[in-house]
Design a protein around this motif. Structure first.
Motif, PDB file in Angstrom:
ATOM      1  N   TYR A  53       0.826  -1.202   0.000  1.00 60.72           N
ATOM      2  CA  TYR A  53       0.000   0.000   0.000  1.00 60.72           C
ATOM      3  C   TYR A  53       0.866   1.261   0.000  1.00 60.72           C
ATOM      4  N   GLU A  54       1.992   1.229   0.719  1.00 60.70           N
ATOM      5  CA  GLU A  54       2.902   2.373   0.691  1.00 60.70           C
ATOM      6  C   GLU A  54       3.415   2.612  -0.731  1.00 60.70           C
ATOM      7  N   ARG A  59      -1.829   5.562   1.558  1.00 65.67           N
ATOM      8  CA  ARG A  59      -1.353   5.760   2.922  1.00 65.67           C
ATOM      9  C   ARG A  59      -2.351   5.360   4.011  1.00 65.67           C
ATOM     10  N   PRO A  60      -3.635   5.674   3.888  1.00 63.91           N
ATOM     11  CA  PRO A  60      -4.551   5.251   4.963  1.00 63.91           C
ATOM     12  C   PRO A  60      -4.582   3.722   5.134  1.00 63.91           C
ATOM     13  N   ARG A  84      10.790   0.220  15.053  1.00 66.01           N
ATOM     14  CA  ARG A  84      10.885   0.269  13.583  1.00 66.01           C
ATOM     15  C   ARG A  84       9.515   0.517  12.952  1.00 66.01           C
ATOM     16  N   THR A  85       8.492  -0.127  13.497  1.00 61.26           N
ATOM     17  CA  THR A  85       7.143   0.056  12.954  1.00 61.26           C
ATOM     18  C   THR A  85       6.654   1.476  13.207  1.00 61.26           C
ATOM     19  N   LEU A  86       6.892   1.995  14.391  1.00 63.23           N
ATOM     20  CA  LEU A  86       6.485   3.368  14.701  1.00 63.23           C
ATOM     21  C   LEU A  86       7.236   4.371  13.826  1.00 63.23           C
ATOM     22  N   GLU A  87       8.488   4.076  13.517  1.00 65.84           N
ATOM     23  CA  GLU A  87       9.243   4.951  12.604  1.00 65.84           C
ATOM     24  C   GLU A  87       8.618   4.934  11.213  1.00 65.84           C
ATOM     25  N   VAL A  91       7.133   8.186   9.204  1.00 63.06           N
ATOM     26  CA  VAL A  91       7.494   8.557   7.836  1.00 63.06           C
ATOM     27  C   VAL A  91       6.229   8.669   6.987  1.00 63.06           C
ATOM     28  N   LEU A  92       5.331   7.737   7.164  1.00 66.47           N
ATOM     29  CA  LEU A  92       4.068   7.749   6.425  1.00 66.47           C
ATOM     30  C   LEU A  92       3.287   9.026   6.734  1.00 66.47           C
TER      31      LEU A  92
END
Length: 99
Positions: A53-54, A59-60, A84-87, A91-92
């Motif tokens: 999806y990215e 993005r949603p 890492r996921t929160l980063e 970024v998203l």
């Protein structure tokens, strides 16, 4: 029993991989979503969907799956993967504010 057998989760995952490799991300995403209906806690599949999806700039949808991944890592107390996921989420979100 006659007819075709239902594909296994492994079959669906393999087919999704092939579709992604062949440049058909929507078909891959459809199969991964089907896997999540069968096994909703598959973090690996949520991560794959988020990545696809990215790449497609959805993005949603990517955010939804990354949030599921983050929740999983909170439960597991896996701080490194959670960070890492929160980063990735950060970024998203930063891409959303640029536009």
């Amino acid at each position: 029993m006659r007819g075709r057998q239902r594909p296994t989760v492994t079959d669906l995952l393999e087919k999704a991989e092939l579709h992604e490799r062949d440049g058909m991300p929507l078909k891959a995403a459809s199969l991964w979503k089907h896997v999540l209906k069968l096994e909703p806690k598959r973090t690996d599949v949520h991560e794959r969907l988020a990545t696809v999806y990215e790449r497609m700039d959805l993005r949603p949808e990517a955010r939804e799956h990354l949030e599921s991944v983050a929740e999983h890592y909170v439960v597991l107390c896996d701080v490194d993967r959670l960070v890492r996921t929160l980063e990735r989420l950060q970024v998203l979100d930063s891409r959303n504010h640029v536009r």
